[in-house]
Enzyme design. Structure first.
Site, PDB file in Angstrom:
ATOM      1  N   GLU A  64       3.186   9.926  -9.305  1.00 51.14           N
ATOM      2  CA  GLU A  64       1.799   9.667  -9.703  1.00 51.14           C
ATOM      3  C   GLU A  64       0.851  10.827  -9.417  1.00 51.14           C
ATOM      4  O   GLU A  64       0.072  11.199 -10.281  1.00 51.14           O
ATOM      5  CB  GLU A  64       1.256   8.400  -9.023  1.00 51.14           C
ATOM      6  CG  GLU A  64      -0.184   8.168  -9.449  1.00 51.14           C
ATOM      7  CD  GLU A  64      -0.786   6.855  -9.018  1.00 51.14           C
ATOM      8  OE1 GLU A  64      -0.204   6.164  -8.179  1.00 51.14           O
ATOM      9  OE2 GLU A  64      -1.864   6.536  -9.534  1.00 51.14           O
ATOM     10  N   ASP A  80       5.866   6.184  -6.951  1.00 52.76           N
ATOM     11  CA  ASP A  80       4.478   5.865  -6.617  1.00 52.76           C
ATOM     12  C   ASP A  80       4.394   5.977  -5.095  1.00 52.76           C
ATOM     13  O   ASP A  80       4.906   5.122  -4.366  1.00 52.76           O
ATOM     14  CB  ASP A  80       4.103   4.448  -7.085  1.00 52.76           C
ATOM     15  CG  ASP A  80       2.601   4.253  -7.080  1.00 52.76           C
ATOM     16  OD1 ASP A  80       1.930   4.985  -6.335  1.00 52.76           O
ATOM     17  OD2 ASP A  80       2.109   3.377  -7.811  1.00 52.76           O
ATOM     18  N   ILE A  82       2.000   5.645  -2.913  1.00 50.51           N
ATOM     19  CA  ILE A  82       1.422   4.411  -2.358  1.00 50.51           C
ATOM     20  C   ILE A  82       0.984   3.553  -3.543  1.00 50.51           C
ATOM     21  O   ILE A  82       0.136   3.964  -4.339  1.00 50.51           O
ATOM     22  CB  ILE A  82       0.205   4.657  -1.434  1.00 50.51           C
ATOM     23  CG1 ILE A  82       0.597   5.507  -0.228  1.00 50.51           C
ATOM     24  CG2 ILE A  82      -0.374   3.306  -0.963  1.00 50.51           C
ATOM     25  CD1 ILE A  82      -0.524   5.729   0.792  1.00 50.51           C
ATOM     26  N   ASP A  83       1.589   2.392  -3.674  1.00 51.19           N
ATOM     27  CA  ASP A  83       1.117   1.439  -4.680  1.00 51.19           C
ATOM     28  C   ASP A  83       0.291   0.410  -3.922  1.00 51.19           C
ATOM     29  O   ASP A  83       0.753  -0.163  -2.929  1.00 51.19           O
ATOM     30  CB  ASP A  83       2.290   0.779  -5.412  1.00 51.19           C
ATOM     31  CG  ASP A  83       1.783  -0.094  -6.556  1.00 51.19           C
ATOM     32  OD1 ASP A  83       1.060   0.442  -7.413  1.00 51.19           O
ATOM     33  OD2 ASP A  83       2.086  -1.290  -6.572  1.00 51.19           O
ATOM     34  N   THR A  85      -3.226   1.368  -3.386  1.00 47.66           N
ATOM     35  CA  THR A  85      -4.047   2.322  -2.627  1.00 47.66           C
ATOM     36  C   THR A  85      -5.381   1.718  -2.184  1.00 47.66           C
ATOM     37  O   THR A  85      -5.851   1.995  -1.077  1.00 47.66           O
ATOM     38  CB  THR A  85      -4.268   3.601  -3.463  1.00 47.66           C
ATOM     39  OG1 THR A  85      -3.035   4.303  -3.500  1.00 47.66           O
ATOM     40  CG2 THR A  85      -5.304   4.519  -2.844  1.00 47.66           C
ATOM     41  N   ASP A 208       4.304   2.441 -11.451  1.00 51.44           N
ATOM     42  CA  ASP A 208       3.936   1.136 -10.875  1.00 51.44           C
ATOM     43  C   ASP A 208       5.103   0.147 -10.960  1.00 51.44           C
ATOM     44  O   ASP A 208       5.266  -0.703 -10.088  1.00 51.44           O
ATOM     45  CB  ASP A 208       2.764   0.510 -11.641  1.00 51.44           C
ATOM     46  CG  ASP A 208       1.489   1.336 -11.594  1.00 51.44           C
ATOM     47  OD1 ASP A 208       1.125   1.784 -10.497  1.00 51.44           O
ATOM     48  OD2 ASP A 208       0.850   1.518 -12.656  1.00 51.44           O
TER      49      ASP A 208
HETATM   50  C1  IPD Z   1      -2.403   0.043  -8.970  1.00 50.21           C
HETATM   51  C2  IPD Z   1      -1.814  -1.249  -8.457  1.00 50.21           C
HETATM   52  C3  IPD Z   1      -2.561  -2.429  -9.028  1.00 50.21           C
HETATM   53  C4  IPD Z   1      -2.579  -2.410 -10.538  1.00 50.21           C
HETATM   54  C5  IPD Z   1      -3.135  -1.091 -11.043  1.00 50.21           C
HETATM   55  C6  IPD Z   1      -2.335   0.079 -10.474  1.00 50.21           C
HETATM   56  P1  IPD Z   1      -2.292   2.183  -7.341  1.00 50.21           P
HETATM   57  O1  IPD Z   1      -1.685   1.153  -8.470  1.00 50.21           O
HETATM   58  O2  IPD Z   1      -0.460  -1.368  -8.775  1.00 50.21           O
HETATM   59  O3  IPD Z   1      -1.979  -3.647  -8.640  1.00 50.21           O
HETATM   60  O4  IPD Z   1      -3.385  -3.462 -10.997  1.00 50.21           O
HETATM   61  O5  IPD Z   1      -3.047  -1.081 -12.459  1.00 50.21           O
HETATM   62  O6  IPD Z   1      -2.850   1.287 -10.941  1.00 50.21           O
HETATM   63  O7  IPD Z   1      -3.462   2.865  -7.988  1.00 50.21           O
HETATM   64  O8  IPD Z   1      -2.677   1.369  -6.185  1.00 50.21           O
HETATM   65  O9  IPD Z   1      -1.133   3.082  -7.134  1.00 50.21           O
HETATM   66 CA    CA Z   2       0.475   2.236  -8.574  1.00 47.32          CA
HETATM   67 CA    CA Z   3      -0.402   5.013  -6.284  1.00 50.61          CA
END
Ligand code: IPD
Ligand code: CA
Ligand code: CA
Length: 258
Positions: A64, A80, A82-83, A85, A208
């Site tokens: 990412e 990813d 950190i998913d 964030t 994701d």
């Molecule tokens: C997000 C998370 C979130 C989703 C967003 C993503 P991030 O990723 O997965 O649940 O609704 O579309 O972008 O930005 O925390 O890596």
């Molecule tokens: Ca993510």
């Molecule tokens: Ca992320």
């Protein structure tokens, strides 16, 4: 060998996530106001790259924060760092490291690690999915009306027909519980583990869902795009369910009534 490296890589990323969690770190905005990247995202990505590149210097990486590190390789790591964030930045323990491994365009391995809750999910194509070493499987609920669902919303609102709010409204008007955790990778893993009966989201990126969609499939569930076609993480929409409520949820998402 690839699986070992995958485990070492998610653990290395998870160590950084845990180190910064509830501590101090710098935060920057990427594009829209609430689309954030923190010092921890970069640190986790760096630690993950180190493990992968030491073991497999010629593999393709898509991550990412860095984008593509193109290589002429049939193996691609989709990361990813950190998913979740925003959760992470607010001290909410629903955040994770997510890594999927593709071989000639087919996802073969996935790992999602939440070091705060101490949950490690692993999926291996054809061999099932596990949580902390124990096999997991999807729920067996077969009625959408009594299901527990989870979804997410994009950083920039998508004003389209059958968009996120319209679908959410239809489900909520029928009093169906629809949770919003803030981490698509965890939404998918928790669906794989039977905590949710289904997950849908309109706009995700490959990093994701790469590991999480394999988790759902390997736990016995079904994953498609928003039209019911075979799923690809390189297009935005996803419906991931226990299989039994899939057509009912698909019907609602494609404009049908409950
Ligand atoms: C997000 C998370 C979130 C989703 C967003 C993503 P991030 O990723 O997965 O649940 O609704 O579309 O972008 O930005 O925390 O890596
Ligand atoms: Ca993510
Ligand atoms: Ca992320």
């Amino acid at each position: 060998m690839i699986k070992n490296t995958l485990l070492k890589a998610v653990e290395a990323g998870g160590k950084e996530l845990k180190h910064f969690f509830n501590g101090s770190f710098t935060i920057a905005s990427k594009g829209s106001l609430n689309d954030l990247v923190t010092e921890a995202d970069h640190a986790a990505e760096k630690a993950i790259f180190k493990v992968i590149q030491e073991a497999f210097p010629s593999h393709f990486i898509l991550s990412e924060e860095t984008g593509e590190i193109k290589q002429d390789s049939k193996i691609k790591w989709i990361i990813d760092p950190i998913d979740g964030t925003i959760n992470f930045a607010n001290g909410i323990p629903i955040c994770c490291v997510s890594i999927g491994v593709e071989d000639e365009g087919k996802m073969i391995l996935g790992a999602v690690y939440n070091p705060i809750m101490n949950e490690m999910f692993i999926a291996e194509r054809g061999k099932g999915a596990t949580l902390n070493g124990n096999k997991i499987s999807v729920s067996d609920k077969d009625n959408l009306l009594s299901s527990c669902l989870v979804t997410g919303f994009p950083y920039q609102y998508l004003d389209s027909e059958n968009g996120p709010l319209q679908i959410f409204e239809k489900l909520i008007r029928k009093a169906i519980p629809v949770r919003r955790l803030g981490s698509a990778a965890i939404d998918l893993c928790w669906t794989a583990a039977g905590r949710f009966d289904g997950f849908y989201e309109h706009k995700l990126q490959a990093w994701d869902s790469a590991a999480g969609f394999l988790m759902v499939e390997e736990a016995g569930g079904k994953v498609t795009d928003l039209k019911g076609n075979p799923y690809s993480p390189y297009q935005p929409g996803i419906i991931a369910t226990n299989g039994k409520i899939h057509d009912q949820l698909l019907h609602v998402i494609t404009g049908g009534n409950l």
